[in-house]
Structure formats: C-alpha cells, structure tokens
Design a protein around this motif. Structure first.
Motif, PDB file in Angstrom:
ATOM      1  N   THR A   1       5.902  -6.795   0.627  1.00  0.00           N
ATOM      2  CA  THR A   1       7.440  -6.688  -0.020  1.00  0.00           C
ATOM      3  C   THR A   1       8.715  -7.572   0.443  1.00  0.00           C
ATOM      4  O   THR A   1       9.199  -7.943   1.229  1.00  0.00           O
ATOM      5  N   LEU A   2       9.095  -8.548  -1.066  1.00  0.00           N
ATOM      6  CA  LEU A   2      10.005  -9.342  -1.424  1.00  0.00           C
ATOM      7  C   LEU A   2      11.209  -8.769  -1.400  1.00  0.00           C
ATOM      8  O   LEU A   2      11.094  -7.849  -2.762  1.00  0.00           O
ATOM      9  N   LEU A   3      12.414  -8.140  -0.934  1.00  0.00           N
ATOM     10  CA  LEU A   3      13.551  -7.583  -0.760  1.00  0.00           C
ATOM     11  C   LEU A   3      14.502  -8.910  -0.706  1.00  0.00           C
ATOM     12  O   LEU A   3      14.348  -9.585   0.128  1.00  0.00           O
TER      13      LEU A   3
ATOM     14  N   ALA B   1       9.976 -12.578   7.897  1.00  0.00           N
ATOM     15  CA  ALA B   1       9.169 -11.710   8.169  1.00  0.00           C
ATOM     16  C   ALA B   1       9.546 -10.561   8.485  1.00  0.00           C
ATOM     17  O   ALA B   1       9.405 -11.027   9.974  1.00  0.00           O
ATOM     18  N   ALA B   2       8.910  -9.714   8.703  1.00  0.00           N
ATOM     19  CA  ALA B   2       8.937  -8.532   9.342  1.00  0.00           C
ATOM     20  C   ALA B   2       8.614  -6.877   9.057  1.00  0.00           C
ATOM     21  O   ALA B   2       8.010  -6.753   8.094  1.00  0.00           O
TER      22      ALA B   2
ATOM     23  N   LEU C   1       5.877  -0.888   6.783  1.00  0.00           N
ATOM     24  CA  LEU C   1       6.282  -1.683   6.071  1.00  0.00           C
ATOM     25  C   LEU C   1       6.110  -3.214   6.020  1.00  0.00           C
ATOM     26  O   LEU C   1       6.395  -3.664   6.799  1.00  0.00           O
ATOM     27  N   GLU C   2       4.804  -3.391   5.596  1.00  0.00           N
ATOM     28  CA  GLU C   2       4.952  -5.343   5.655  1.00  0.00           C
ATOM     29  C   GLU C   2       5.831  -5.876   4.942  1.00  0.00           C
ATOM     30  O   GLU C   2       5.561  -5.798   3.761  1.00  0.00           O
ATOM     31  N   MET C   3       7.678  -6.601   5.254  1.00  0.00           N
ATOM     32  CA  MET C   3       8.829  -6.987   4.628  1.00  0.00           C
ATOM     33  C   MET C   3       8.873  -8.229   4.558  1.00  0.00           C
ATOM     34  O   MET C   3       8.624  -8.719   5.498  1.00  0.00           O
ATOM     35  N   LEU C   4       8.850  -8.726   3.810  1.00  0.00           N
ATOM     36  CA  LEU C   4       9.486 -10.890   3.460  1.00  0.00           C
ATOM     37  C   LEU C   4      10.733 -10.384   2.811  1.00  0.00           C
ATOM     38  O   LEU C   4      10.773  -9.778   1.792  1.00  0.00           O
ATOM     39  N   VAL C   5      11.968 -11.073   3.660  1.00  0.00           N
ATOM     40  CA  VAL C   5      13.371 -10.498   2.789  1.00  0.00           C
ATOM     41  C   VAL C   5      13.707 -12.401   2.829  1.00  0.00           C
ATOM     42  O   VAL C   5      13.800 -12.800   3.830  1.00  0.00           O
ATOM     43  N   LEU C   6      14.593 -12.580   1.581  1.00  0.00           N
ATOM     44  CA  LEU C   6      15.454 -13.232   1.616  1.00  0.00           C
ATOM     45  C   LEU C   6      16.210 -13.212   1.826  1.00  0.00           C
ATOM     46  O   LEU C   6      17.626 -12.300   0.809  1.00  0.00           O
ATOM     47  N   ASP C   7      16.890 -14.091   2.677  1.00  0.00           N
ATOM     48  CA  ASP C   7      18.197 -14.342   3.811  1.00  0.00           C
ATOM     49  C   ASP C   7      18.598 -15.277   3.036  1.00  0.00           C
ATOM     50  O   ASP C   7      19.115 -16.471   3.448  1.00  0.00           O
ATOM     51  N   ALA C   8      20.176 -15.149   1.813  1.00  0.00           N
ATOM     52  CA  ALA C   8      20.714 -15.713   1.369  1.00  0.00           C
ATOM     53  C   ALA C   8      22.467 -15.508   1.437  1.00  0.00           C
ATOM     54  O   ALA C   8      22.948 -14.557   0.556  1.00  0.00           O
ATOM     55  N   PRO C   9      22.668 -15.158   2.258  1.00  0.00           N
ATOM     56  CA  PRO C   9      24.162 -15.094   3.002  1.00  0.00           C
ATOM     57  C   PRO C   9      25.347 -15.054   1.774  1.00  0.00           C
ATOM     58  O   PRO C   9      26.048 -13.921   1.153  1.00  0.00           O
ATOM     59  N   ASP C  10      25.062 -15.731   0.644  1.00  0.00           N
ATOM     60  CA  ASP C  10      26.198 -16.556   0.110  1.00  0.00           C
ATOM     61  C   ASP C  10      25.716 -15.118  -1.929  1.00  0.00           C
ATOM     62  O   ASP C  10      27.055 -14.962  -2.687  1.00  0.00           O
ATOM     63  N   LEU C  11      24.468 -15.284  -1.563  1.00  0.00           N
ATOM     64  CA  LEU C  11      24.208 -14.655  -2.755  1.00  0.00           C
ATOM     65  C   LEU C  11      24.301 -12.105  -2.576  1.00  0.00           C
ATOM     66  O   LEU C  11      23.891 -11.419  -3.007  1.00  0.00           O
TER      67      LEU C  11
END
Length: 486
Positions: free
Chosen positions: A46-48, A79-80, A85-95
């Motif tokens: 899951t991309l979150l 990825a973590a 749960l197998e997660m993909l996390v979009l680390d975009a601090p500005d957003l």
C-alpha cells in the motif's frame, strides 16, 4: 496459500490506511484488504502519503526510490512493514509534514493544495508501476477514491501498462480543481474533455479514475445500483452508466480479528446477549446515564448531513418516550456538534454526547449498546452496522447502500421465521425513523424476541470471507486481459 513468494502482486494507492491513519471507513478497508487477499494468492503493498503520524509509526524504513522533483516537490519512497502491512510511504515533507488531518488544517479548512498533494501521490504510484521499486513490480494497481484517481492518467503518460482498478468508497467527493491547475499537476491537455477528466470546466480526479481505470468497484451491490441514478450519482451518474459493464459492487467486510467480543481486550468479553449486560451497565456509568428499563441505543459516527443525524434529532422523542436512552460518539459539522450537545443538556441522564473519536471507547460502546443507529441519507457500505451486528448491538438503519445489503429487517415475516437481524426504515424521513425507534423500544420489551435478534446479529457473517474471493477473481480477470506483449 502459505508460500508468500508465490503470491501475485498488487499496488494499492490510498490516502488512509488503518491503523496508521484513519478518518473513516476507507482506512479500515485499505488496512484489511492485504490480509484478506493474501489467503487468495495476492500480496498487496500500500502506497500512503507520509503524514506526520505515518512517519512517526515507521521503524527502520528503507529508502527505495528518490524523487528529486515530484510535481515540484522533493520526495522519496520509503518501504517498511508496519502492523503486519507492507507499506510504501511517500515522504514529501512539503506536501504532508503538517498539523491537522489528511485533508484539513487545524482550523477545519481544506488544505488549499490538496489537488497537488494527491496528484503527487498518484504520480508516484504511476512511477512505481512503470519502473518497479526495489526489485518489486505490481501486476495490478488498485486505486481508492479520488485521491488516487489521477493515477491512470500519469500511467498512460509514462507508458505503464498494468491493469487498474478504482474502488469508489464515496462518490460525494470528486477531487475538483480548476483548469488553471493543469500545468501545476502536469496533466496532458488531451485528457481535458468530457470523456476524460474534464467536469464542467474543472478537473475531476475521481472522473479521471472512473474513465481511465480498467475496472471499477464500489463497496456494496446496492450502492452500485444507486450510483446509476441522479439522486446518488451526484453528477457522475452518466459516467457510471457508460461504464456499467466494467463496474461491480463488492461488499466491504470488517477485520474480525480486531472486532471479536469474545477476545476484545477493551471490554468484558461475551459470547451471548446475556453476556453483554456487564458492558451495558459499565457504559451507562461511563456516560452518566441513569438505570433504565428501555434500550440503550448508540451512535458512533462522523457528524454530517450524509449520516442523517439531524433527522435523528427530530426523531429522538420517539426513543426517549419509549424508555430508551442514547450515547453518541462523533465529531464533524460544528453546528451539528452543538445541536447534539444541546440535546444532551436538555435530557440529562437520558442522552450523553462525547465529541471526538476514540477507537477503544467505540469498542466499549458497541459492546454495551442494545442498538446501533445508522440513519444515513446515503451509505456506500457502512461498517458501523457490521460492528453492531458482531457485538449484538441491533442495527437500526436506513434502507440504502450497504445498510440495505447487510441488515435483515425485523418485519412480521422475518420475525416469524426467525431470520431478522435489525430494523430497516425508509431513508431521509423523520417519521419513518421515529417509527423505527418506537419499534425498537417495543421489541426490546419482548426480551425473548429481542435476544433472538441479537443472537441472529452475532451470527451474521461480516468478515471478508465472501468478498475477498470476489476481489481475487477480479484481479485475475484483469491480469488475464493484459496483452502478452505488455
């Protein structure tokens, strides 16, 4: 299927995922699907978005892709494994590194750049589909609601060919933004037309998903039918009708590992209606309600017009005159919050209101309540009534969407054959709701009949056992339709 190496791959794209981040039922479904589908041979990552709360929950995440300019923002994909749960996390601090909720600032207003924030999520999903990530490539891309709706557009622009599936959790939210945002969102002018993502001169992220996804699901069979009508389609009914052959209604389920009254650590465990009594006594004490010889009804809900809680205020005298009481847990519309606080002040010892949301408290409410009230004007699926069924809190629901698909009305015929599980009333009607509440109070006085309702409710299937195979079969059909050359 125990060999995870043999599982086929799915990328889910969503704005919420329980237990990491939740504002409603969408998060519960996104969080439950990976476990439900694993037994069917599909592995979901899951991309979150990397909201503050999500980032804080990550332990030793791995950087699997740098995105130095994702729609103008510096980002990376982590990825973590979190809560299994197998997660993909979009680390975009500005957003995403902000106070507030996923969609609202601390003052309760929409973030003005929500279009850009979730367009970035969609573009990141398209890049993952195109190039894979960390040696992993999805076979199917499963999109949830408008926040992921632009993904098919970006996939087409990049040449990513995986089948896409869009699940509509609530069509009321379109993800609209102005045409002047085309360049900022890096959208192709060729897509801005009535058969694409154009919606009355605006960009609609949800319409982009509806027109671009290979297949569409929504979260109950009845809601799928309702969406073809002007009343429920909310301006997109024409698109829904045009894509009827690609649309399926698949009923949501709940996570029965987390919601089981015999093992729930938040309550006094029970397995029969009689076993609920200790929880009912404790719930009355916690909310300051007087002892009563009527039913203890409950509401656990977002406070909004959609949920019909203004209608419940109008019908409330029927419950109280019948000896019933009410506890309410929820937040949302400020005017409605105040109206319910006023109702509690006007009926001390009979009505108690807690503004906010508390997951553990909600478990205590379902365990202690005799009935759970869901008078929604429309309800795509609804999980509240399923939690109520599971915990023997008899659902009193409007006849709409997933509420109609999950509750068997306690009319004379159903009571005669012993199959009723709740009370179903006409939606959007104070008199119909008032009649249902009077019916609840009368049924409660007939203890054997009411306890039979509760036993039926507790036996009703509410997990993913029926729906997970339907999703797996749909994934399989989509994958089989992909040309060999792709």
């Amino acid at each position: 299927m125990s060999n995870t190496a043999a599982l086929r791959t799915v990328l889910a794209v969503a704005s919420e995922c329980a237990p990491l981040i939740k504002t409603g039922g969408l998060a519960d479904v996104v969080g439950a699907l990976p476990g439900a589908l694993a037994s069917q041979g599909w592995a979901i990552r899951t991309l979150l978005p990397g909201y503050r709360r999500v980032m804080a929950a990550l332990s030793k995440p791995r950087v699997v892709r740098d995105l130095p300019s994702l729609l103008g923002s510096k980002a990376r994909v982590l990825a973590a494994t979190v809560h299994g749960l197998e997660m993909l996390v979009l680390d975009a601090p500005d957003l995403f590194d902000r106070d507030g909720t996923p969609y609202l600032d601390a003052n309760g207003n929409d973030w003005p750049d929500n279009d850009l924030r979730f367009a970035a999520l969609s573009q990141a999903a398209a890049l993952i589909a195109k190039d894979g990530i960390g040696g992993w490539t999805p076979e199917i891309v499963h999109l949830h609601d408008w926040q992921a709706g632009l993904t098919p557009v970006y996939m087409s622009e990049l040449g990513a060919t995986q089948p896409t599936l869009l699940t509509i959790h609530n069509i009321a939210f379109h993800g609209l933004t102005g045409y002047n945002r085309m360049r900022a969102l890096a959208l192709p002018p060729s897509g801005f037309h009535p058969d694409g993502f154009e919606y009355y001169g605006h960009i609609s992220a949800l319409k982009a998903g509806l027109t671009g996804a290979w297949a569409i699901t929504t979260v109950s069979p009845t809601y799928a039918q309702e969406l073809t009508t002007e009343e429920f389609g909310l301006g997109l009914e024409g698109v829904i009708r045009a894509r009827a052959a690609q649309m399926t209604g698949i009923l949501n389920g709940i996570d029965t590992d987390q919601w089981t009254p015999t093992t729930d650590p938040a309550i006094v465990p029970f397995s029969t209606p009689r076993g609920k009594v200790a929880n009912t006594v404790a719930l009355r004490a916690e909310f300051g309600l007087a002892p009563s010889d009527g039913p203890l009804a409950a509401v656990v809900s977002r406070l909004s017009d959609q949920k019909g809680l203004d209608l419940l205020l109008g019908a409330l005298p029927s419950l109280l005159d019948g000896g019933g009481q009410l506890v309410l847990l929820g937040s949302g519309d400020r005017r409605m919050e105040n109206d319910w606080l006023n109702a509690a002040a006007a009926h001390p010892g009979q009505v108690a209101v807690r503004i906010g949301y508390d997951e553990t408290l909600s478990h205590r409410i379902y365990a202690g309540a005799d009935a759970i009230l869901v008078p929604s004007r429309f309800e795509p699926c609804g999980l509240t009534q399923m939690y109520g069924l599971r915990y023997g809190a008899v659902p009193v629901v409007a006849r709409t969407g997933g509420l109609a698909d999950t509750v068997i009305n306690a009319n004379a015929a159903a009571l005669a054959v012993g199959c009723a599980t709740g009370i179903v009333h006409a939606p959007k009607s104070i008199p119909a709701l008032a009649h249902a509440l009077t019916h609840l109070c009368r049924l409660w006085q007939d203890r054997p009949t009411f306890q039979r309702l509760q036993r039926n409710a507790m036996k009703h299937p509410v997990g993913w056992e029926a729906s997970a195979p339907l999703y797996a079969a749909l994934y399989g059909r989509l994958a089989a339709a992909l040309p060999e050359s792709s």
